[in-house]
Enzyme design. Structure first.
Site, short mmCIF file in Angstrom:
data_model
loop_
_atom_site.label_atom_id
_atom_site.label_comp_id
_atom_site.label_asym_id
_atom_site.label_seq_id
_atom_site.Cartn_x
_atom_site.Cartn_y
_atom_site.Cartn_z
N SER A 124 -67.72 -56.14 -10.48
CA SER A 124 -68.46 -56.50 -11.55
C SER A 124 -69.16 -57.83 -11.25
O SER A 124 -68.62 -58.81 -10.52
CB SER A 124 -67.61 -56.66 -12.79
OG SER A 124 -68.23 -57.59 -13.88
N TYR A 149 -59.37 -59.80 -16.72
CA TYR A 149 -60.11 -58.67 -16.23
C TYR A 149 -60.93 -58.92 -14.86
O TYR A 149 -60.96 -58.37 -14.11
CB TYR A 149 -61.04 -58.29 -17.36
CG TYR A 149 -62.40 -57.12 -16.88
CD1 TYR A 149 -61.96 -56.14 -16.40
CD2 TYR A 149 -63.36 -57.78 -16.89
CE1 TYR A 149 -63.12 -55.09 -15.94
CE2 TYR A 149 -64.56 -57.23 -16.32
CZ TYR A 149 -64.32 -55.78 -15.93
OH TYR A 149 -65.30 -55.21 -15.54
N LYS A 153 -60.77 -57.71 -10.89
CA LYS A 153 -62.07 -57.48 -9.93
C LYS A 153 -62.10 -58.18 -8.63
O LYS A 153 -62.51 -57.73 -7.54
CB LYS A 153 -63.38 -57.47 -10.93
CG LYS A 153 -63.25 -56.63 -11.88
CD LYS A 153 -63.43 -55.10 -11.24
CE LYS A 153 -63.44 -53.97 -12.71
NZ LYS A 153 -63.30 -52.49 -11.96
N1 UFG Z 1 -73.49 -59.91 -27.68
C1 UFG Z 1 -73.78 -60.30 -29.21
N2 UFG Z 1 -73.00 -59.31 -29.99
C2 UFG Z 1 -72.21 -58.57 -29.92
C3 UFG Z 1 -72.07 -58.16 -28.52
C4 UFG Z 1 -72.48 -59.05 -27.56
O1 UFG Z 1 -74.72 -61.07 -29.36
O2 UFG Z 1 -71.69 -57.95 -30.79
C5 UFG Z 1 -74.17 -60.55 -26.54
C6 UFG Z 1 -73.22 -61.48 -25.96
O3 UFG Z 1 -72.95 -62.75 -26.50
C7 UFG Z 1 -74.13 -61.56 -24.43
C8 UFG Z 1 -74.93 -60.31 -24.54
O4 UFG Z 1 -74.78 -59.89 -25.97
O5 UFG Z 1 -75.04 -62.56 -24.70
C9 UFG Z 1 -74.21 -59.13 -23.79
O6 UFG Z 1 -72.67 -58.94 -24.16
P1 UFG Z 1 -71.86 -58.03 -23.56
O7 UFG Z 1 -70.36 -58.02 -24.27
O8 UFG Z 1 -72.59 -56.60 -23.72
O9 UFG Z 1 -71.75 -58.14 -21.94
P2 UFG Z 1 -71.22 -59.23 -21.12
O10 UFG Z 1 -72.48 -59.73 -20.35
O11 UFG Z 1 -70.52 -60.24 -22.12
O12 UFG Z 1 -70.10 -58.62 -20.37
C10 UFG Z 1 -70.48 -57.55 -19.42
C11 UFG Z 1 -69.59 -56.62 -19.21
C12 UFG Z 1 -68.22 -57.17 -18.59
C13 UFG Z 1 -68.74 -57.82 -17.23
C14 UFG Z 1 -69.77 -58.88 -17.46
C15 UFG Z 1 -70.31 -59.15 -15.90
O13 UFG Z 1 -68.90 -55.96 -20.53
O14 UFG Z 1 -67.30 -56.08 -18.35
O15 UFG Z 1 -70.65 -58.16 -18.19
O16 UFG Z 1 -71.01 -60.06 -16.09
F1 UFG Z 1 -67.41 -58.52 -16.76
#
Ligand code: UFG
Length: 338
Positions: A124, A149, A153
């Site tokens: 990841s 997590y 990785k």
């Molecule tokens: N977000 C919101 N509202 C929500 C959920 C997410 O605004 O309800 C925003 C977050 O703040 C972020 C973006 O949407 O800016 C993406 O969030 P995600 O939770 O979809 O994904 P992340 O980038 O936080 O995490 C993902 C994977 C992880 C991994 C990571 C690697 O979920 O498993 O990318 O960079 F580790």
């Protein structure tokens, strides 16, 4: 090739299974269904018209794994199995370390015993940590992970690097995914998270069908064009095709390579919301909420190494990702259990 997919019933595993079949390979699945179910495999069989041999077993169960390797002439392994919820890993670090590391160690031991030396690992972008510059390149040193997590990785990458170093005939491909979303265009397989989703796209999908009331946008004061977080969203079918290429590469090239799978483009949370609304003609009510702890402003991949080494690049755009996600959600309002 006979390719064993650990965790092959999950979101990325099931799509990879389809693409491996399309490319003429023979996938075999082992999954404990802790975070998935057999139905996804039956759907893959429907899409491909092929029978997919599958075993319900835990990858940390050495005896069960030994039997699977004994019964199948495995050429290459794609290792997806693992727990993957960031927040849960903060609350249950021991469970995450025990599960994700144990499965990998057992898998490597069984592979060694059976003379299988090719492995593609589902890593990841989280292992980069919060880098000061974008895009993220494979040769950037990690600045440390922000949750257990992510550390699992990171550690699994180190374990596999070590195994390859000690056994130079091994091929190890460490695929660093950015943000996989979307679904197969048949609408038969897609992402089916248990409970309230943590990730953006599954949450939007549930808001779109009225299962959840509104989206909370976590922060609009980041130093990004519209203030919301920017990520590199990649269509899961593109990602799956990257795995097919990685398996082909592993068969030919002993060594250890880290390869980003991303598009190279960053989109903000509001870009996703607006595109989803536009292409699907559906409203996504949202409110601006405080930043989510641990989130970073922006990340996206430098995908040039994947193109150079694997001859792979993402082909689908954000509209495809939004359309395909919505199609799976509307056709499977209760996921696979509906
Ligand atoms: N977000 C919101 N509202 C929500 C959920 C997410 O605004 O309800 C925003 C977050 O703040 C972020 C973006 O949407 O800016 C993406 O969030 P995600 O939770 O979809 O994904 P992340 O980038 O936080 O995490 C993902 C994977 C992880 C991994 C990571 C690697 O979920 O498993 O990318 O960079 F580790």
């Amino acid at each position: 090739m006979n390719i064993l997919l650990t965790g092959g019933a999950g979101f990325i595993g099931s799509h990879t299974c389809v693409e491996l079949c399309e490319a003429g390979h023979h996938p075999i699945i082992v999954d404990n269904y802790v975070n998935s179910c057999e139905e996804s495999i039956l759907r893959v069989e429907k899409i491909t018209g092929r029978k997919i041999p599958h075993y319900q077993a835990d990858v940390s169960d050495a005896q069960a794994m030994d039997r699977i390797f004994f019964e199948n002439e495995i050429d290459c392994v794609v290792h997806f199995a693992g727990l993957k919820a960031v927040g849960e890993s903060v609350e249950q670090p021991l469970r995450y370390y025990r599960n994700n590391l144990d499965t990998t160690l057992t898998l490597c031991e069984v592979m060694k015993k059976h003379g299988v030396r090719k492995i593609v690992f589902s890593s990841s972008a989280t292992v980069y940590g919060n880098q000061p510059v974008v895009p993220y390149r494979e040769d950037m040193p990690s600045v440390g992970c922000t949750n257990p997590y992510g550390w699992t990785k990171f550690m699994i990458e180190k374990i596999l690097e070590g195994v390859q170093h000690a056994n130079p005939e091994w091929s190890v491909v460490l695929l660093r995914y950015f943000n996989p979303i979307g679904a197969h265009e048949s609408g038969l397989i897609g992402e089916d998270p248990a409970g309230i989703p943590n990730n953006l796209m599954p949450f939007i999908a549930k808001v779109a069908v009225g299962e959840l009331k509104k989206l909370s946008v976590f922060g609009n004061d980041y130093p990004t064009p519209d203030g919301t977080g920017v990520r590199d969203y990649i269509h899961v079918v593109d990602l799956a095709k990257g795995h097919v290429k990685a398996c082909d590469y592993a068969m030919e090239h002993p060594g250890c390579e880290i390869i980003n799978l991303g598009t190279g483009h960053g989109y903000s949370v509001l870009d996703i919301v607006n595109t989803f609304q536009r292409v699907n003609h559906v409203e996504i009510p949202y409110e601006i909420a405080p930043r989510r702890p641990g989130d970073i402003a922006e990340n996206y991949a430098d995908p040039t190494k994947a193109l150079k080494l694997l001859g792979w690049q993402a082909e689908k755009n954000l509209e495809d990702m939004c359309r395909d996600t919505y199609r799976f959600q509307t056709r499977n309002p209760k996921g696979y259990r509906g």
